[in-house]
Scaffold this active site. Structure first.
Site, PDB file in Angstrom:
ATOM      1  N   HIS A   1      -3.695   1.005   8.499  1.00 43.34           N
ATOM      2  CA  HIS A   1      -2.334   1.548   8.374  1.00 43.34           C
ATOM      3  C   HIS A   1      -2.282   2.588   7.251  1.00 43.34           C
ATOM      4  CE1 HIS A   1       2.228   0.967   8.002  1.00 43.34           C
ATOM      5  NE2 HIS A   1       1.901   1.707   6.961  1.00 43.34           N
ATOM      6  N   GLU A   2      -2.804   2.217   6.071  1.00 40.44           N
ATOM      7  CA  GLU A   2      -2.728   3.144   4.927  1.00 40.44           C
ATOM      8  C   GLU A   2      -3.519   4.423   5.189  1.00 40.44           C
ATOM      9  OE1 GLU A   2      -0.582   2.922   2.730  1.00 40.44           O
ATOM     10  OE2 GLU A   2      -0.037   0.891   3.296  1.00 40.44           O
TER      11      GLU A   2
ATOM     12  N   GLN B   1       2.745  10.049   1.387  1.00 42.51           N
ATOM     13  CA  GLN B   1       4.080   9.425   1.372  1.00 42.51           C
ATOM     14  C   GLN B   1       4.908   9.866   0.170  1.00 42.51           C
ATOM     15  OE1 GLN B   1       2.388   5.244   2.157  1.00 42.51           O
ATOM     16  NE2 GLN B   1       4.391   5.174   3.122  1.00 42.51           N
TER      17      GLN B   1
ATOM     18  N   HIS C   1      -2.091   7.224   7.312  1.00 44.73           N
ATOM     19  CA  HIS C   1      -1.185   8.172   6.640  1.00 44.73           C
ATOM     20  C   HIS C   1      -1.923   9.459   6.262  1.00 44.73           C
ATOM     21  CE1 HIS C   1       2.556   5.963   6.256  1.00 44.73           C
ATOM     22  NE2 HIS C   1       1.942   4.909   5.774  1.00 44.73           N
TER      23      HIS C   1
ATOM     24  N   CYS D   1       6.563  -0.228   6.860  1.00 47.41           N
ATOM     25  CA  CYS D   1       6.066   0.925   6.119  1.00 47.41           C
ATOM     26  C   CYS D   1       7.191   1.450   5.231  1.00 47.41           C
ATOM     27  CB  CYS D   1       5.635   2.018   7.106  1.00 47.41           C
ATOM     28  SG  CYS D   1       4.994   3.500   6.317  1.00 47.41           S
ATOM     29  N   LEU D   2       6.850   1.808   3.994  1.00 49.95           N
ATOM     30  CA  LEU D   2       7.875   2.330   3.086  1.00 49.95           C
ATOM     31  C   LEU D   2       8.474   3.631   3.614  1.00 49.95           C
ATOM     32  CD1 LEU D   2       6.257   1.653  -0.418  1.00 49.95           C
ATOM     33  CD2 LEU D   2       8.004   0.317   0.783  1.00 49.95           C
TER      34      LEU D   2
ATOM     35  N   GLY E   1       0.816  -1.206   0.000  1.00 48.12           N
ATOM     36  CA  GLY E   1       0.000   0.000   0.000  1.00 48.12           C
ATOM     37  C   GLY E   1       0.847   1.252   0.000  1.00 48.12           C
TER      38      GLY E   1
HETATM   39 NI    NI Z   1       2.883   3.029   5.661  1.00 47.71          NI
END
Ligand code: NI
Length: 176
Positions: A145-146, A54, A149, A103-104, A49
């Site tokens: 989680h997504e 981000q 953000h 997480c990225l 995701g």
């Molecule tokens: Ni993330």
């Protein structure tokens, strides 16, 4: 189409509350380009995701793509690449389930997070049409989680026990 740089924890844009997309913006060339870039970025970095903040875009937009198959959390149901515009989450069962998250924007780290195990999501697709879906277990965690953000939150904010924050190598060695 282009791969954009994913912002890392500490960048202030990751901590801002993103704004909803207006109906007139959905389907615009700018948003179509942003979505294309986010798909390229997700595929280049690898992951399930990516949320617009981000890549530095402060709008309520996220993409999720779950390959499915066996994981340590059981058989994961696949989800084709889906675009979520202005998503809203409702908790259907506040009982929590805990998973190790990555997480990225927090590269190299994993943390154990407990979140509500059953949620309902309402969102618009990239054409502005309304949809809803119910999610349970690990998939429910992915969505929470997504969408966190979009509110400037990272998984580390949701951890109850910071002693569980681990580098990937130590996660694999001691927690897998
Ligand atoms: Ni993330």
């Amino acid at each position: 189409m282009a791969v954009r740089r994913v912002l890392n924890m500490g960048h202030p844009l990751l901590r801002q509350v993103a704004r909803p997309l207006k109906a007139t913006e959905i389907g615009s060339p700018e948003i179509a380009r942003l979505i294309d870039d986010m798909v390229d970025t997700l595929h280049d970095y690898g992951g399930i995701g990516l949320a617009a903040p981000q890549v530095g875009a402060g709008v309520r937009l996220a993409i999720i793509e779950i390959a499915g198959g066996p994981t340590r959390y059981g058989e994961l149901e696949p989800m084709p690449l889906t675009v979520f515009v202005n998503p809203q989450i409702e908790v259907l069962n506040a009982q929590t389930a805990g998973y190790w998250e990555g997480c990225l924007s927090v590269p190299g780290l994993r943390g154990f997070v407990e979140r509500p195990r059953h949620v309902r999501v309402e969102y618009l697709d990239l054409h502005g049409e309304a949809h809803a879906m119910e999610l349970q277990g690990f998939t429910a965690t992915v969505f929470q989680h997504e969408f966190d953000h979009l509110d400037g939150k990272l998984f580390v904010d949701r951890m109850n026990d910071m002693s569980q924050l681990s580098f990937e190598r130590e996660y694999e060695r001691f927690h897998l």
